[in-house]
Design a protein around this motif. Structure first.
Motif, PDB file in Angstrom:
ATOM      1  N   UNK A  60       0.859  -1.180   0.000  1.00  0.00           N
ATOM      2  CA  UNK A  60       0.000   0.000   0.000  1.00  0.00           C
ATOM      3  C   UNK A  60       0.897   1.232   0.000  1.00  0.00           C
ATOM      4  N   UNK A  61       0.665   2.116  -0.968  1.00  0.00           N
ATOM      5  CA  UNK A  61       1.448   3.340  -1.114  1.00  0.00           C
ATOM      6  C   UNK A  61       0.548   4.531  -0.830  1.00  0.00           C
ATOM      7  N   UNK A  62       0.966   5.399   0.075  1.00  0.00           N
ATOM      8  CA  UNK A  62       0.180   6.564   0.430  1.00  0.00           C
ATOM      9  C   UNK A  62       0.425   7.741  -0.499  1.00  0.00           C
ATOM     10  N   UNK A  63      -0.361   8.801  -0.306  1.00  0.00           N
ATOM     11  CA  UNK A  63      -0.199  10.017  -1.110  1.00  0.00           C
ATOM     12  C   UNK A  63       1.221  10.559  -0.960  1.00  0.00           C
ATOM     13  N   UNK A  64       1.818  10.960  -2.079  1.00  0.00           N
ATOM     14  CA  UNK A  64       3.185  11.462  -2.059  1.00  0.00           C
ATOM     15  C   UNK A  64       4.230  10.396  -2.236  1.00  0.00           C
ATOM     16  N   UNK A  65       3.803   9.140  -2.411  1.00  0.00           N
ATOM     17  CA  UNK A  65       4.768   8.053  -2.606  1.00  0.00           C
ATOM     18  C   UNK A  65       5.305   8.051  -4.034  1.00  0.00           C
ATOM     19  N   UNK A  66       6.578   7.777  -4.136  1.00  0.00           N
ATOM     20  CA  UNK A  66       7.261   7.590  -5.413  1.00  0.00           C
ATOM     21  C   UNK A  66       7.852   6.188  -5.402  1.00  0.00           C
ATOM     22  N   UNK A  67       7.557   5.397  -6.420  1.00  0.00           N
ATOM     23  CA  UNK A  67       8.022   4.009  -6.434  1.00  0.00           C
ATOM     24  C   UNK A  67       8.427   3.595  -7.840  1.00  0.00           C
ATOM     25  N   UNK A  68       9.437   2.741  -7.900  1.00  0.00           N
ATOM     26  CA  UNK A  68       9.846   2.102  -9.146  1.00  0.00           C
ATOM     27  C   UNK A  68       9.834   0.604  -8.918  1.00  0.00           C
ATOM     28  N   UNK A  69       9.340  -0.140  -9.874  1.00  0.00           N
ATOM     29  CA  UNK A  69       9.275  -1.583  -9.701  1.00  0.00           C
ATOM     30  C   UNK A  69       9.482  -2.293 -11.027  1.00  0.00           C
ATOM     31  N   UNK A  70       9.985  -3.501 -10.910  1.00  0.00           N
ATOM     32  CA  UNK A  70      10.119  -4.408 -12.040  1.00  0.00           C
ATOM     33  C   UNK A  70       9.228  -5.606 -11.722  1.00  0.00           C
TER      34      UNK A  70
END
Length: 277
Positions: A60-70
Motif C-alpha cells: 500500500x502506497x500513500x499520497x506522495x509516494x514515489x516508487x519504481x518496480x520491475x
C-alpha cells in the motif's frame, strides 16, 4: 553502498522514459502496464494505492509516494477509505541503465520507494510531466526524460528495496504468474502445485498464506478483474468473454460474475456505459 559509490552511479545514469498517464483506479483490482518498458515508475498524487506484484505480494502506497518496480503484470486498486480522497496516480514506463549499459533494476519483484509529498517535485509530476507527455512539441520527450531522471535520482537517494523473497515464495509466484498469463486455461490444483514444485497440500497452504486467499480464489479474482475490463472496453458478447476467461458456458460465467459483484455481466456493462466519463 556508500554515498560516494551511489553518486558515481547516478552521475553515469542513462535513463529513457515513455509517456506518463494519469490514472484514478476503481476499488476493484485492475492491471497497470508499462508496455514494453522494463520497469514502471509510479507517483501517488492522492489517496492510498494498493499494488499487487506476483513476486512480492501486496503493498500500500500513500499520497506522495514515489516508487519504481520491475514486475510482470502488476495489479492496482483504490485503497482509500470512505473519508479519504480517492486514489490518483501518475505512472509510466522507464528504462534506467548503468554506465556499462546493463539495466539498473534487474531482479523481478524489486520495489524501491520513497516519499516526495509536499515537495515541488510532486507538483512537477502533476503539472509539467503530464503536460509534456501529452505534448507533440519538439523536445517534449527530452523534457519527460529529464523530469523522470530527477525522480529516479531522488528515489535512489532514499531507497527502500524489497527484493524477491525466499525460494518458496518465488515458487508460489511462478504459479500465480502462470494463472495471470493463462486465464482461459483449465487450471487444476495438481498442475499448479507441480509448477511450484510442491505437494498439493503444501502449495494450497503456502499460497493461501502468501496471497490471503486460495489459489482458485486468486484465479477467480484475476478473471473477474479482466471481465470488468472487457465488458467495459469491448463489444464482445458475454458468452465470448466468459469463454476467453475459462468458463465453459455463459451461465457459469454469469453466476461467477454475479457472485463476485452482486450484479450480472449485462447489467454491469449497461450501468458502466450509462455512467458519464
Amino acid at each position: 553502498m556508500s554515498a560516494r559509490s551511489l553518486d558515481h552511479l547516478l552521475q553515469a545514469l542513462q535513463l529513457t522514459a515513455g509517456a506518463f498517464d494519469l490514472n484514478e483506479p476503481a476499488d476493484d483490482w485492475q492491471p497497470v502496464s508499462a508496455g514494453t518498458w522494463p520497469s514502471l515508475l509510479v507517483v501517488v498524487l492522492a489517496g492510498r494505492l494498493a499494488l499487487d506484484c506476483p513476486f512480492t505480494g501486496q503493498h500500500v502506497l500513500g499520497a506522495g509516494s514515489l516508487a519504481a518496480l520491475r514486475c510482470p503484470r502488476p495489479m492496482i486498486r483504490n485503497a482509500s477509505s470512505a473519508d479519504e480522497a480517492p486514489t490518483r496516480l501518475v505512472f509510466g514506463g522507464i528504462a534506467p541503465l548503468l554506465a556499462d549499459g546493463n539495466p539498473w533494476i534487474t531482479e523481478d519483484g524489486a520495489l524501491m520507494k520513497t516519499a516526495i509529498g509536499g515537495s515541488d517535485l510532486l507538483r512537477t509530476v502533476e503539472g509539467e510531466l503530464l503536460d509534456e507527455s501529452r505534448s507533440s512539441a519538439p523536445g517534449a520527450g527530452v523534457v519527460v526524460d529529464c523530469i523522470v531522471k530527477r525522480l529516479f535520482t531522488t528515489l535512489m537517494r532514499d531507497q527502500v528495496v524489497l527484493p524477491a523473497r525466499d525460494p518458496r515464495t518465488l515458487r508460489l509466484a511462478r504459479a500465480a504468474e502462470f494463472m495471470r498469463a493463462s486465464l482461459a486455461h483449465a487450471h487444476s490444483m495438481e498442475e499448479l502445485a507441480e509448477r511450484a514444485g510442491m505437494s498439493r497440500t503444501a502449495f494450497h497452504q503456502g499460497f493461501s498464506q502468501l496471497y490471503g486467499m486460495s489459489p482458485f480464489g486468486y484465479l477467480t479474482r484475476l478473471r473477474m478483474a479482466q471481465a470488468q475490463t472487457l465488458l467495459t472496453s469491448t463489444d464482445r458478447s458475454v458468452k465470448a468473454i466468459g469463454l476467453d476467461l475459462g468458463y465453459k458456458s455463459r451461465s457459469s460465467f454469469w453466476a461467477a460474475f454475479k457472485t463476485a459483484f452482486g450484479v450480472d455481466p449485462t447489467a454491469f456493462r449497461t450501468a458502466r456505459r450509462l455512467t458519464p466519463p
